[in-house]
Design a protein around this motif. Structure first.
Motif, mmCIF file in Angstrom:
data_model
loop_
_atom_site.group_PDB
_atom_site.id
_atom_site.type_symbol
_atom_site.label_atom_id
_atom_site.label_comp_id
_atom_site.label_asym_id
_atom_site.label_seq_id
_atom_site.Cartn_x
_atom_site.Cartn_y
_atom_site.Cartn_z
ATOM 1 N N GLY A 6 85.729 64.118 9.554
ATOM 2 C CA GLY A 6 86.943 64.269 9.578
ATOM 3 C C GLY A 6 87.413 64.093 11.110
ATOM 4 O O GLY A 6 87.409 64.456 11.406
ATOM 5 N N MET A 7 89.111 64.630 10.710
ATOM 6 C CA MET A 7 89.838 64.568 12.060
ATOM 7 C C MET A 7 90.989 65.916 11.455
ATOM 8 O O MET A 7 91.090 66.852 10.507
ATOM 9 C CB MET A 7 90.890 63.476 12.336
ATOM 10 C CG MET A 7 90.178 62.678 12.695
ATOM 11 S SD MET A 7 91.773 61.619 13.775
ATOM 12 C CE MET A 7 91.680 62.287 14.748
ATOM 13 N N SER A 8 91.415 66.677 13.172
ATOM 14 C CA SER A 8 92.119 67.951 12.747
ATOM 15 C C SER A 8 93.686 66.901 13.530
ATOM 16 O O SER A 8 93.726 66.645 14.015
ATOM 17 C CB SER A 8 92.014 68.786 13.836
ATOM 18 O OG SER A 8 93.589 69.490 14.241
ATOM 19 N N LEU A 65 90.784 67.461 1.753
ATOM 20 C CA LEU A 65 90.523 68.791 2.802
ATOM 21 C C LEU A 65 89.989 69.287 3.535
ATOM 22 O O LEU A 65 88.478 70.058 2.960
ATOM 23 C CB LEU A 65 91.265 69.704 2.203
ATOM 24 C CG LEU A 65 91.747 70.851 3.561
ATOM 25 C CD1 LEU A 65 92.851 70.506 4.118
ATOM 26 C CD2 LEU A 65 92.942 71.518 3.239
ATOM 27 N N CYS A 66 89.239 69.263 4.652
ATOM 28 C CA CYS A 66 88.183 69.735 4.988
ATOM 29 C C CYS A 66 87.892 70.898 5.592
ATOM 30 O O CYS A 66 86.932 70.953 6.416
ATOM 31 C CB CYS A 66 87.438 68.548 6.131
ATOM 32 S SG CYS A 66 88.017 68.100 7.291
ATOM 33 N N GLY A 67 88.619 71.982 6.446
ATOM 34 C CA GLY A 67 89.316 73.175 6.689
ATOM 35 C C GLY A 67 90.999 73.573 7.375
ATOM 36 O O GLY A 67 91.483 72.731 6.407
ATOM 37 N N GLY A 68 90.494 74.125 8.595
ATOM 38 C CA GLY A 68 91.049 75.002 8.789
ATOM 39 C C GLY A 68 91.412 75.935 9.447
ATOM 40 O O GLY A 68 90.826 77.196 8.591
ATOM 41 N N TRP A 69 92.811 76.357 10.099
ATOM 42 C CA TRP A 69 92.633 77.176 10.803
ATOM 43 C C TRP A 69 93.506 78.545 10.403
ATOM 44 O O TRP A 69 94.799 78.981 9.536
ATOM 45 C CB TRP A 69 93.214 77.020 12.278
ATOM 46 C CG TRP A 69 92.900 78.203 12.896
ATOM 47 C CD1 TRP A 69 94.401 78.963 13.146
ATOM 48 C CD2 TRP A 69 92.392 78.576 14.456
ATOM 49 N NE1 TRP A 69 94.561 79.925 14.534
ATOM 50 C CE2 TRP A 69 93.610 80.016 14.839
ATOM 51 C CE3 TRP A 69 91.517 78.026 14.750
ATOM 52 C CZ2 TRP A 69 92.924 80.063 15.970
ATOM 53 C CZ3 TRP A 69 90.926 78.289 15.889
ATOM 54 C CH2 TRP A 69 91.413 79.352 16.757
ATOM 55 N N PHE A 70 92.538 79.535 10.073
ATOM 56 C CA PHE A 70 92.684 81.709 10.098
ATOM 57 C C PHE A 70 93.027 82.122 11.301
ATOM 58 O O PHE A 70 92.187 82.125 11.687
ATOM 59 C CB PHE A 70 92.180 81.524 8.860
ATOM 60 C CG PHE A 70 92.481 83.287 8.638
ATOM 61 C CD1 PHE A 70 94.306 83.528 7.786
ATOM 62 C CD2 PHE A 70 91.393 84.146 9.137
ATOM 63 C CE1 PHE A 70 94.410 84.724 7.716
ATOM 64 C CE2 PHE A 70 92.286 85.374 8.670
ATOM 65 C CZ PHE A 70 93.625 85.407 8.355
ATOM 66 N N SER A 71 94.503 82.567 11.426
ATOM 67 C CA SER A 71 94.460 83.203 12.682
ATOM 68 C C SER A 71 94.103 84.785 12.415
ATOM 69 O O SER A 71 94.836 85.724 11.633
ATOM 70 C CB SER A 71 96.196 82.768 13.189
ATOM 71 O OG SER A 71 95.887 81.714 13.628
ATOM 72 N N GLY A 72 92.781 84.866 12.671
ATOM 73 C CA GLY A 72 92.969 86.992 12.445
ATOM 74 C C GLY A 72 92.479 87.622 13.163
ATOM 75 O O GLY A 72 93.090 86.814 14.396
ATOM 76 N N GLY A 97 88.992 72.463 -2.959
ATOM 77 C CA GLY A 97 88.146 71.977 -2.941
ATOM 78 C C GLY A 97 87.422 71.808 -1.409
ATOM 79 O O GLY A 97 86.732 70.949 -1.136
ATOM 80 N N ALA A 98 88.177 72.368 -0.747
ATOM 81 C CA ALA A 98 88.010 73.021 1.069
ATOM 82 C C ALA A 98 86.050 72.927 1.377
ATOM 83 O O ALA A 98 86.122 73.854 0.227
ATOM 84 C CB ALA A 98 88.948 73.625 1.770
ATOM 85 N N PRO A 99 85.885 72.929 2.323
ATOM 86 C CA PRO A 99 84.210 73.573 2.189
ATOM 87 C C PRO A 99 84.636 75.272 2.781
ATOM 88 O O PRO A 99 83.826 75.328 2.191
ATOM 89 C CB PRO A 99 83.293 72.520 3.677
ATOM 90 C CG PRO A 99 84.892 72.184 3.838
ATOM 91 C CD PRO A 99 85.993 71.606 2.876
ATOM 92 N N CYS A 100 84.935 74.611 3.827
ATOM 93 C CA CYS A 100 85.347 76.522 4.820
ATOM 94 C C CYS A 100 87.177 76.777 5.070
ATOM 95 O O CYS A 100 86.974 75.513 5.262
ATOM 96 C CB CYS A 100 84.329 76.772 5.203
ATOM 97 S SG CYS A 100 84.588 75.098 6.905
ATOM 98 N N PHE A 302 89.007 60.941 -1.223
ATOM 99 C CA PHE A 302 88.975 61.681 -2.493
ATOM 100 C C PHE A 302 88.185 61.419 -3.516
ATOM 101 O O PHE A 302 88.183 60.778 -3.687
ATOM 102 C CB PHE A 302 90.737 61.704 -2.636
ATOM 103 C CG PHE A 302 91.021 62.732 -3.641
ATOM 104 C CD1 PHE A 302 91.949 64.475 -3.164
ATOM 105 C CD2 PHE A 302 91.757 62.840 -4.814
ATOM 106 C CE1 PHE A 302 92.025 64.594 -3.472
ATOM 107 C CE2 PHE A 302 91.979 63.766 -5.940
ATOM 108 C CZ PHE A 302 92.572 65.013 -5.316
ATOM 109 N N PRO A 303 88.165 62.763 -4.349
ATOM 110 C CA PRO A 303 87.013 62.231 -5.759
ATOM 111 C C PRO A 303 87.264 61.321 -6.190
ATOM 112 O O PRO A 303 88.896 62.199 -6.370
ATOM 113 C CB PRO A 303 86.609 63.344 -5.039
ATOM 114 C CG PRO A 303 87.188 65.285 -4.640
ATOM 115 C CD PRO A 303 87.619 63.916 -3.955
#
Length: 304
Positions: A6-8, A65-72, A97-100, A302-303
């Motif tokens: 994946g990429m960002s 969608l293989c992830g994404g940033w959350f500002s904790g 359906g993102a993994p995390c 995409f599945p």
């Protein structure tokens, strides 16, 4: 062993340094990364927050969608505030359906402040680190219970930056908070990437394959220059264009049976380093080293 690439979108649009952003649409960003061979993309600021809008865009691009940033902010705010802020993201990521979700600590961090030099990074006491790690574990367990696991991102200019800080965090936290191992951030901080994988492989659930230009990093004045200054100077790049040996890094992951996402996250000036070209370089190098390490890289986007 199977893996996904994946990429960002940070190669196209930088959320902290707007001047390091290419004026391209989400659709064009996805098209370029997919044409280079990547099947996933992490969430960025131009993604819609409505799954009914996002899913057709992902499907048309043949990308997941293989992830994404959350500002904790758990280092200086309570669990309830973070739960409230992350809840919509959990529901969105479940729907597509993102993994995390990638947890990035921004509390007491100077990663987004160009006026603060690297040397001014906050340092937690032993007791503070223990309390923070326990809190992160509880939060990670809660998120997983809600149906979306976290992956903890150690990061330059944040409270978990140096290898010793990562080790302390991992020692005091539990399996409820998996680790995102970012080769570039650890190398920037002077860490040993291979040794970190040896120690923490059981908890690694997501990988960022960020490369570094070590000559740029070695030339930094930590008392005067910030993390964002380093980014603007070109500290980061894609595998195959920097200083790290991704052949050895990927082999180490293969040795421990890691299967999952390898995500290229390389923020740099798109004018000097066109994102499509860099995506092609990164994908070519990763395919070379991953094939050599025995990985079968999945090609479906995409599945169906």
């Amino acid at each position: 062993m199977k893996a996904k690439l994946g990429m960002s979108p940070i190669a196209w649009w930088n959320d902290d340094l707007v001047e390091l952003s290419d004026d391209v649409s989400l659709e064009e960003c996805l098209r370029q990364s997919r044409s280079a061979g990547f099947t996933g993309m992490e969430k960025g600021r131009r993604f819609p927050d409505d799954p009914a809008v996002m899913l057709p865009i992902l499907k048309a691009a043949d990308v997941t969608l293989c992830g994404g940033w959350f500002s904790g902010t758990l280092v200086n705010e309570d669990l309830s505030a973070n739960k409230e802020r992350i809840r919509p993201m959990i529901e969105l990521f479940k729907a597509v359906g993102a993994p995390c979700i990638v947890y990035g600590e921004v509390g007491r961090s100077i990663q987004g402040d160009r006026s603060k030099p690297l040397a001014q990074k906050a340092v937690l006491s032993d007791d503070e680190m223990k309390a923070y790690a326990r809190k992160m574990t509880e939060f990670g367990e809660w998120c997983a219970g809600e149906g979306m696991p976290l992956a903890y991102h150690h990061h330059m200019a944040a409270v978990v930056q140096f290898e010793r800080e990562l080790d302390a965090f991992m020692n005091h936290s539990g399996e409820g908070i998996p680790l995102l191992l970012d080769a570039g951030h650890l190398a920037f901080a002077g860490g040993d990437v291979l040794a970190a994988i040896d120690r923490h492989h059981k908890r690694i659930s997501h990988v960022h394959v960020k490369d570094v230009r070590m000559d740029v990093i070695k030339g930094l004045d930590w008392k005067k220059q910030s993390f964002l200054d380093a980014v603007a100077l070109g500290a980061f790049t894609v595998p195959g264009d920097g200083s790290l040996d991704f052949g050895a890094i990927v082999r180490k992951f293969a040795d421990y049976g890691y299967e999952g996402w390898f995500v290229v996250e390389a923020e740099q000036d798109p004018k000097k380093n066109p994102p499509l070209k860099m995506a092609q370089i990164g994908h070519k190098e990763l395919m070379r080293v991953m094939t050599k390490a025995g990985y079968e890289v999945e090609t479906q986007g995409f599945p169906n």
